[in-house]
Design a protein around this motif. Structure first.
Motif, PDB file in Angstrom:
ATOM      1  N   UNK A 119       3.788 -69.069  63.986  1.00 43.19           N
ATOM      2  CA  UNK A 119       2.159 -67.409  63.687  1.00 43.19           C
ATOM      3  C   UNK A 119       1.283 -68.969  63.530  1.00 43.19           C
ATOM      4  N   UNK A 120       0.958 -69.809  62.293  1.00 45.86           N
ATOM      5  CA  UNK A 120       0.065 -70.465  62.683  1.00 45.86           C
ATOM      6  C   UNK A 120      -0.509 -71.228  63.048  1.00 45.86           C
ATOM      7  N   UNK A 121       0.935 -71.616  64.512  1.00 46.01           N
ATOM      8  CA  UNK A 121       0.258 -71.445  66.601  1.00 46.01           C
ATOM      9  C   UNK A 121      -1.226 -70.860  66.738  1.00 46.01           C
ATOM     10  N   UNK A 122      -0.804 -70.167  66.426  1.00 43.81           N
ATOM     11  CA  UNK A 122      -1.824 -68.535  67.048  1.00 43.81           C
ATOM     12  C   UNK A 122      -2.860 -68.590  66.396  1.00 43.81           C
ATOM     13  N   UNK A 123      -2.474 -69.301  64.909  1.00 43.51           N
ATOM     14  CA  UNK A 123      -4.494 -69.277  64.140  1.00 43.51           C
ATOM     15  C   UNK A 123      -4.822 -70.299  64.785  1.00 43.51           C
ATOM     16  N   UNK A 124      -4.513 -71.112  64.816  1.00 45.37           N
ATOM     17  CA  UNK A 124      -4.899 -72.625  65.138  1.00 45.37           C
ATOM     18  C   UNK A 124      -5.245 -73.561  66.151  1.00 45.37           C
ATOM     19  N   UNK A 125      -4.477 -72.810  67.091  1.00 48.10           N
ATOM     20  CA  UNK A 125      -5.160 -72.592  69.370  1.00 48.10           C
ATOM     21  C   UNK A 125      -6.540 -72.198  69.458  1.00 48.10           C
ATOM     22  N   UNK A 126      -6.732 -72.661  70.447  1.00 47.76           N
ATOM     23  CA  UNK A 126      -7.891 -72.536  71.249  1.00 47.76           C
ATOM     24  C   UNK A 126      -7.457 -70.557  71.400  1.00 47.76           C
ATOM     25  N   UNK A 127      -7.954 -69.995  72.301  1.00 42.99           N
ATOM     26  CA  UNK A 127      -7.754 -68.528  72.065  1.00 42.99           C
ATOM     27  C   UNK A 127      -6.954 -68.542  73.911  1.00 42.99           C
ATOM     28  N   UNK A 128      -7.401 -69.320  74.574  1.00 45.43           N
ATOM     29  CA  UNK A 128      -6.784 -69.204  75.714  1.00 45.43           C
ATOM     30  C   UNK A 128      -5.160 -69.513  75.633  1.00 45.43           C
ATOM     31  N   UNK A 129      -5.296 -70.882  75.110  1.00 41.91           N
ATOM     32  CA  UNK A 129      -3.983 -71.259  74.479  1.00 41.91           C
ATOM     33  C   UNK A 129      -3.192 -70.488  73.898  1.00 41.91           C
ATOM     34  N   UNK A 154      -6.511 -61.184  66.223  1.00 44.57           N
ATOM     35  CA  UNK A 154      -4.934 -60.217  66.539  1.00 44.57           C
ATOM     36  C   UNK A 154      -6.206 -59.720  67.952  1.00 44.57           C
ATOM     37  N   UNK A 155      -7.394 -58.647  68.289  1.00 47.24           N
ATOM     38  CA  UNK A 155      -7.254 -57.792  69.273  1.00 47.24           C
ATOM     39  C   UNK A 155      -7.900 -58.985  70.088  1.00 47.24           C
ATOM     40  N   UNK A 156      -8.448 -60.315  69.337  1.00 47.66           N
ATOM     41  CA  UNK A 156      -8.922 -61.473  70.282  1.00 47.66           C
ATOM     42  C   UNK A 156      -7.756 -62.044  71.362  1.00 47.66           C
ATOM     43  N   UNK A 157      -6.216 -61.736  70.957  1.00 50.29           N
ATOM     44  CA  UNK A 157      -5.459 -62.423  71.704  1.00 50.29           C
ATOM     45  C   UNK A 157      -5.314 -61.236  72.352  1.00 50.29           C
ATOM     46  N   UNK A 158      -5.390 -59.733  72.089  1.00 47.54           N
ATOM     47  CA  UNK A 158      -4.919 -59.444  73.029  1.00 47.54           C
ATOM     48  C   UNK A 158      -5.669 -59.271  74.534  1.00 47.54           C
ATOM     49  N   UNK A 159      -7.333 -59.622  74.038  1.00 40.90           N
ATOM     50  CA  UNK A 159      -7.711 -58.849  75.274  1.00 40.90           C
ATOM     51  C   UNK A 159      -7.316 -60.541  76.062  1.00 40.90           C
ATOM     52  N   UNK A 160      -7.469 -61.446  75.356  1.00 45.77           N
ATOM     53  CA  UNK A 160      -7.015 -63.265  76.338  1.00 45.77           C
ATOM     54  C   UNK A 160      -5.595 -62.800  76.853  1.00 45.77           C
ATOM     55  N   UNK A 161      -4.378 -62.416  76.660  1.00 48.50           N
ATOM     56  CA  UNK A 161      -3.503 -62.175  77.513  1.00 48.50           C
ATOM     57  C   UNK A 161      -3.826 -60.958  78.256  1.00 48.50           C
TER      58      UNK A 161
END
Length: 333
Positions: A119-129, A154-161
């Motif tokens: 979870x902390x990695x998802x919060x700290x890493x770049x959107x792409x990673x 969460x919305x930003x990551x979902x779009x990046x996926x």
């Protein structure tokens, strides 16, 4: 007969023979250059007669028989062999000093990490990673982690996926190795459970007076931590709020009736609601029998009453661990 063949060709013949016999080979563990060369050699070979094949096999068997002991190639493979024989701290220190790149599938290693770390990695890493990481996790794990992220993230990551279709396998591999290496260098945890669970377990086994005194002190020092610890504690007084009435017979059937009578008698003055909850969940005949024994029991020493209550709480915990009952979650205040 095999004299005209190179060692690479002989290796390709042995691999082809083993595959034809149904052997499962972990060729993906070979360096990429060797895998490429193996493909080239196998594609160049056409027909091998029986005499040549026998000669290659005899030579291969002879070389195998001459090998007395094989050591792993590299620090990481060596640490894998020593796993369980050396401390995690030593292994982590060796990796750091040697600058070791983790071998094998990095995503398999990442998938085994604790959820808070992911979870902390998802919060700290770049959107792409973070989007690549989210895509490589099990759907159930990814969904749970996504639900714990703030809405905008969460919305930003979902779009990046949705934008990851064009990423090459090589890039995904590099991201995996980078994350695995980065997360693998974090200091190993000395304790399996977090501080809340550890303090909660200690206070669970402590006398009520000690437990209340410690919780009062914790509230003065750190209200948030004290609140979390209180939720992790399960005591005799929590039975009505945390246990289903239908589970009471399951809990009491393996408790000595004398212990049950002692606990209920001791709880009569200050925890009458717990006493009525337990007796009300029993058969009418058994409840009347226990009430009669309680009236005959007389005064119970505080130490004996608390020990009896602890036995009942321990039984609840044991049934929870085996999955025979599920405690009701406390609602947020």
């Amino acid at each position: 007969m095999s004299a005209g063949l190179s060692r690479k060709q002989k290796a390709a013949i042995i691999v082809r023979l083993l595959l034809a016999e149904g052997a499962v080979l972990s060729l993906q563990d070979l360096p990429e250059g060797l895998q490429t060369e193996l493909i080239r050699q196998m594609s160049d070979l056409r027909y091998i007669d029986r005499a040549t094949l026998k000669s290659v096999i005899d030579e291969f068997v002879h070389e195998i028989e001459d090998i007395g002991l094989v050591f792993p190639g590299g620090i990481e493979d060596t640490l894998s062999i020593l796993d369980g024989s050396i401390s995690p701290a030593t292994a982590a220190r060796v990796r750091k000093l040697a600058g070791v790149n983790l071998c094998g599938d990095p995503w398999a290693k990442i998938a085994g990490l604790d959820a808070p770390l992911l979870l902390s990695t998802l919060e700290e890493e770049s959107t792409e990673v973070a989007a690549v990481l989210l895509s490589k996790l099990k759907v159930t794990v990814a969904a749970d982690l996504l639900g714990q992220l703030p809405g905008p993230r969460a919305r930003k990551l979902a779009y990046a996926v949705s934008q990851t279709d064009g990423i090459s396998p090589e890039i995904v591999e590099k991201i995996g190795r980078s994350l695995a290496d980065q997360l693998g260098t974090r200091p190993p945890k000395a304790f399996d459970e977090d501080p809340v669970q550890r303090v909660g377990a200690i206070l669970n086994a402590s006398p009520a007076a000690t437990r209340d005194d410690v919780l009062d002190g914790l509230h003065q020092d750190d209200t948030a931590f004290a609140t979390a610890v209180r939720k992790a504690i399960f005591t005799f007084a929590d039975l009505p709020a945390r246990v289903q009435p239908t589970d009471i017979p399951k809990i009491t059937k393996d408790i000595d009736q004398a212990v049950l009578v002692t606990a209920l008698t001791a709880a009569t003055d200050q925890l009458e609601d717990v006493v009525e909850f337990i007796l009300g969940a029993m058969s009418k005949r058994l409840a009347e029998q226990i009430r009669e024994e309680m009236s005959e029991r007389g005064r119970v020493k505080a130490k004996d009453g608390e020990a009896a209550m602890t036995d009942i709480v321990n039984q609840v915990r044991a049934l929870e661990v085996t999955g025979e009952l599920t405690l009701i979650e406390e609602e947020e205040q």
